[in-house]
Design a protein around this motif. Structure first.
Motif, PDB file in Angstrom:
ATOM      1  N   ASN A  61       0.826  -1.213   0.000  1.00 41.73           N
ATOM      2  CA  ASN A  61       0.000   0.000   0.000  1.00 41.73           C
ATOM      3  C   ASN A  61       0.857   1.259   0.000  1.00 41.73           C
ATOM      4  O   ASN A  61       0.541   2.236  -0.682  1.00 41.73           O
ATOM      5  CB  ASN A  61      -0.948   0.004   1.200  1.00 41.73           C
ATOM      6  N   SER A  62       1.953   1.224   0.749  1.00 39.70           N
ATOM      7  CA  SER A  62       2.868   2.378   0.765  1.00 39.70           C
ATOM      8  C   SER A  62       3.626   2.487  -0.557  1.00 39.70           C
ATOM      9  O   SER A  62       3.861   3.591  -1.056  1.00 39.70           O
ATOM     10  CB  SER A  62       3.859   2.255   1.935  1.00 39.70           C
ATOM     11  N   VAL A  63       3.996   1.337  -1.125  1.00 42.79           N
ATOM     12  CA  VAL A  63       4.685   1.354  -2.424  1.00 42.79           C
ATOM     13  C   VAL A  63       3.742   1.905  -3.499  1.00 42.79           C
ATOM     14  O   VAL A  63       4.159   2.689  -4.353  1.00 42.79           O
ATOM     15  CB  VAL A  63       5.235  -0.043  -2.802  1.00 42.79           C
ATOM     16  N   ASP A  64       2.466   1.549  -3.431  1.00 40.48           N
ATOM     17  CA  ASP A  64       1.475   2.113  -4.365  1.00 40.48           C
ATOM     18  C   ASP A  64       1.468   3.635  -4.269  1.00 40.48           C
ATOM     19  O   ASP A  64       1.358   4.329  -5.276  1.00 40.48           O
ATOM     20  CB  ASP A  64       0.065   1.593  -4.053  1.00 40.48           C
ATOM     21  N   GLU A  65       1.555   4.140  -3.049  1.00 41.95           N
ATOM     22  CA  GLU A  65       1.560   5.590  -2.835  1.00 41.95           C
ATOM     23  C   GLU A  65       2.838   6.190  -3.446  1.00 41.95           C
ATOM     24  O   GLU A  65       2.817   7.307  -3.973  1.00 41.95           O
ATOM     25  CB  GLU A  65       1.439   5.891  -1.331  1.00 41.95           C
ATOM     26  N   ALA A  66       3.930   5.431  -3.408  1.00 37.14           N
ATOM     27  CA  ALA A  66       5.182   5.868  -4.042  1.00 37.14           C
ATOM     28  C   ALA A  66       5.055   5.834  -5.564  1.00 37.14           C
ATOM     29  O   ALA A  66       5.480   6.761  -6.251  1.00 37.14           O
ATOM     30  CB  ALA A  66       6.343   4.979  -3.577  1.00 37.14           C
ATOM     31  N   GLN A  87       5.794   2.697   8.113  1.00 29.83           N
ATOM     32  CA  GLN A  87       5.493   4.132   8.124  1.00 29.83           C
ATOM     33  C   GLN A  87       5.904   4.743   6.790  1.00 29.83           C
ATOM     34  O   GLN A  87       7.014   4.514   6.322  1.00 29.83           O
ATOM     35  CB  GLN A  87       6.282   4.798   9.271  1.00 29.83           C
ATOM     36  N   ASP A  88       5.001   5.497   6.171  1.00 35.55           N
ATOM     37  CA  ASP A  88       5.368   6.150   4.912  1.00 35.55           C
ATOM     38  C   ASP A  88       5.119   7.645   4.982  1.00 35.55           C
ATOM     39  O   ASP A  88       4.434   8.126   5.887  1.00 35.55           O
ATOM     40  CB  ASP A  88       4.627   5.502   3.719  1.00 35.55           C
ATOM     41  N   ASP A  89       5.719   8.367   4.043  1.00 40.05           N
ATOM     42  CA  ASP A  89       5.533   9.820   3.989  1.00 40.05           C
ATOM     43  C   ASP A  89       4.665  10.207   2.783  1.00 40.05           C
ATOM     44  O   ASP A  89       4.913  11.193   2.113  1.00 40.05           O
ATOM     45  CB  ASP A  89       6.880  10.554   4.002  1.00 40.05           C
ATOM     46  N   ARG A  91       0.528  10.756   1.227  1.00 35.04           N
ATOM     47  CA  ARG A  91      -0.512  11.744   1.534  1.00 35.04           C
ATOM     48  C   ARG A  91      -1.307  11.407   2.781  1.00 35.04           C
ATOM     49  O   ARG A  91      -2.045  12.234   3.307  1.00 35.04           O
ATOM     50  CB  ARG A  91      -1.488  11.845   0.348  1.00 35.04           C
ATOM     51  N   GLY A  92      -1.193  10.175   3.254  1.00 36.86           N
ATOM     52  CA  GLY A  92      -1.996   9.741   4.405  1.00 36.86           C
ATOM     53  C   GLY A  92      -3.324   9.196   3.930  1.00 36.86           C
ATOM     54  O   GLY A  92      -3.950   9.780   3.035  1.00 36.86           O
ATOM     55  N   ILE A  93      -3.749   8.096   4.505  1.00 33.12           N
ATOM     56  CA  ILE A  93      -5.057   7.536   4.154  1.00 33.12           C
ATOM     57  C   ILE A  93      -6.117   8.574   4.530  1.00 33.12           C
ATOM     58  O   ILE A  93      -6.071   9.125   5.628  1.00 33.12           O
ATOM     59  CB  ILE A  93      -5.325   6.216   4.920  1.00 33.12           C
ATOM     60  N   GLY A 115      -9.389  -1.519   0.537  1.00 28.43           N
ATOM     61  CA  GLY A 115      -8.075  -0.985   0.879  1.00 28.43           C
ATOM     62  C   GLY A 115      -7.429  -0.191  -0.229  1.00 28.43           C
ATOM     63  O   GLY A 115      -7.431  -0.579  -1.368  1.00 28.43           O
ATOM     64  N   GLY A 116      -6.908   0.959   0.156  1.00 28.90           N
ATOM     65  CA  GLY A 116      -5.941   1.671  -0.686  1.00 28.90           C
ATOM     66  C   GLY A 116      -6.373   2.118  -2.066  1.00 28.90           C
ATOM     67  O   GLY A 116      -6.087   3.232  -2.451  1.00 28.90           O
ATOM     68  N   LYS A 117      -7.045   1.302  -2.774  1.00 32.12           N
ATOM     69  CA  LYS A 117      -7.244   1.596  -4.199  1.00 32.12           C
ATOM     70  C   LYS A 117      -8.376   2.602  -4.453  1.00 32.12           C
ATOM     71  O   LYS A 117      -8.422   3.184  -5.519  1.00 32.12           O
ATOM     72  CB  LYS A 117      -7.452   0.306  -4.995  1.00 32.12           C
TER      73      LYS A 117
HETATM   74  C1  0RA Z   1      -6.109   6.961  -1.627  1.00 30.01           C
HETATM   75  C2  0RA Z   1      -6.203   8.351  -1.577  1.00 30.01           C
HETATM   76  C3  0RA Z   1      -5.276   9.055  -0.828  1.00 30.01           C
HETATM   77  C4  0RA Z   1      -4.302   8.401  -0.120  1.00 30.01           C
HETATM   78  C5  0RA Z   1      -4.217   7.022  -0.142  1.00 30.01           C
HETATM   79  C6  0RA Z   1      -5.127   6.299  -0.894  1.00 30.01           C
HETATM   80  C7  0RA Z   1      -3.150   6.367   0.617  1.00 30.01           C
HETATM   81  C8  0RA Z   1      -3.277   5.032   1.043  1.00 30.01           C
HETATM   82  C9  0RA Z   1      -2.229   4.467   1.764  1.00 30.01           C
HETATM   83  C10 0RA Z   1      -1.997   3.224   2.345  1.00 30.01           C
HETATM   84  C11 0RA Z   1      -0.758   3.292   2.954  1.00 30.01           C
HETATM   85  N1  0RA Z   1      -0.225   4.507   2.768  1.00 30.01           N
HETATM   86  C12 0RA Z   1      -1.090   5.250   2.051  1.00 30.01           C
HETATM   87  N2  0RA Z   1      -0.977   6.514   1.634  1.00 30.01           N
HETATM   88  C13 0RA Z   1      -1.977   7.052   0.917  1.00 30.01           C
HETATM   89  C14 0RA Z   1      -5.285  10.526  -0.676  1.00 30.01           C
HETATM   90  C15 0RA Z   1      -5.809  11.300  -1.811  1.00 30.01           C
HETATM   91  C16 0RA Z   1      -5.654  12.773  -1.568  1.00 30.01           C
HETATM   92  O1  0RA Z   1      -5.036  13.210  -0.610  1.00 30.01           O
HETATM   93  O2  0RA Z   1      -6.175  13.523  -2.395  1.00 30.01           O
END
Ligand code: 0RA
Length: 303
Positions: A61-66, A87-89, A91-93, A115-117
């Motif tokens: 999930n963090s790699v997807d964000e990367a 822990q990732d940096d 946008r935050g869920i 989750g995540g998607k």
């Molecule tokens: C969907 C939308 C947004 C963030 C995430 C998923 C996200 C999921 C995970 C899971 C682990 N780390 C994550 N970091 C981000 C935010 C969309 C937005 O801010 O506009």
């Protein structure tokens, strides 16, 4: 499959008390029950392999964000009690309220496949054939805690075997963004005492992620032993090929690299000949090693 993770107000002794939270609701999580009853359906098996699958789920999930371009660092910490933090940096869920009245975070953590998607446009690329998500990890953990830094605030929610132990809480101010998940796998599911988060297996997968995602830094720390390592490769696949050819005699010094994209599909290729008689080819799709090849490899070879 979409299923809620809740249970009929504590009729099942394997589900802990929800401390009054959601007590009025007779609604419960068949999803949680399904995952706990047949964990193999969600994580493959309940051996060492399935146990590590929990880590891959959370790190993916963090790699997807990367991959989406928002996360540069992922910290993975193995704690002495065999709990693990990712822990990732990014946008935050999202923590905003969902139409159900629950926060988006709670939905991600308690609803199977949420989750995540989020939606198909958020992430064009998502690896993980088994991308069953954080809710499965949550359901199979005796304790799980997620902290999100977003919009200048720190948010937190805690769970036990997938059940929220209270509402999403605002616990502080934040100057950056990201997601931190700590979970402790339930050893009544992973019964074999020899099962553990093996450092070398974690390290090898994170090294591979770092080669496949140029620039991404994955920091691994094992508090059981004090061992730690950072995996980061600014030249991505070029570094990967140099690593593979390290002990061989290369026939040309520069690794050949090219890439491109069409119809939202991105492709990268790196290659270097050596003086051996055997060919070594690795192909990946969305960060997953495609051991049996595929049209991407057929196309490359044809070209
Ligand atoms: C969907 C939308 C947004 C963030 C995430 C998923 C996200 C999921 C995970 C899971 C682990 N780390 C994550 N970091 C981000 C935010 C969309 C937005 O801010 O506009």
């Amino acid at each position: 499959m979409v299923g809620r993770i809740l249970m009929e107000a504590n009729s099942n002794p394997s589900v802990p008390n929800t401390n009054g939270y959601d007590a009025g609701s007779i609604q419960v999580l068949e999803g949680l029950e399904a995952v706990r009853k047949r964990p193999g359906m969600y994580i493959g098996d309940t051996t060492q392999k399935g146990y590590l699958h929990l880590v891959w789920e959370v790190v993916d999930n963090s790699v997807d964000e990367a991959v989406a371009g928002f996360c540069k660092n992922i910290h993975v910490i193995v704690h002495p009690d065999e709990s693990l933090t990712v822990q990732d940096d990014g946008r935050g869920i999202p923590v905003s309220s969902h139409k159900s009245g629950k926060s988006a975070l709670e939905v991600v953590m308690t609803v199977l496949h949420a989750g995540g998607k989020f939606d198909s446009t958020t992430y064009k690329v998502s690896g993980g054939l088994h991308g069953v998500g954080a809710s499965v990890v949550n359901a199979l953990s005796t304790a799980c805690r997620v902290e999100v830094k977003r919009d200048g605030k720190v948010w937190r929610q805690k769970y036990e075997i997938g059940v929220p132990q209270g509402p999403l809480e605002e616990i502080g101010i934040a100057t950056d963004t990201g997601t931190k998940t700590t979970f402790k796998p339930d050893r009544s599911i992973f019964k074999d005492e020899t099962i553990s988060f093996q450092y070398d297996i974690l390290a090898n997968r994170f090294r591979e992620f770092a080669f496949l995602n140029a620039g991404l830094a994955i920091h691994l720390k094992d508090e059981r032993t004090g061992q730690s390592e950072t995996f980061q490769h600014s030249k991505g696949l070029v570094d990967f090929v140099e690593h593979i050819n390290e002990k061989k005699k290369a026939l040309h010094s520069e690794v050949i690299f090219f890439g491109g994209s069409k119809d939202e599909v991105e492709v990268e290729v790196a290659m270097q000949w050596n003086d051996s008689y055997t060919e070594t080819v690795y192909s990946y799709c969305n960060n997953i090693n495609t051991h049996e090849g595929g049209t991407h490899l057929v196309g490359f070879k044809g070209a």
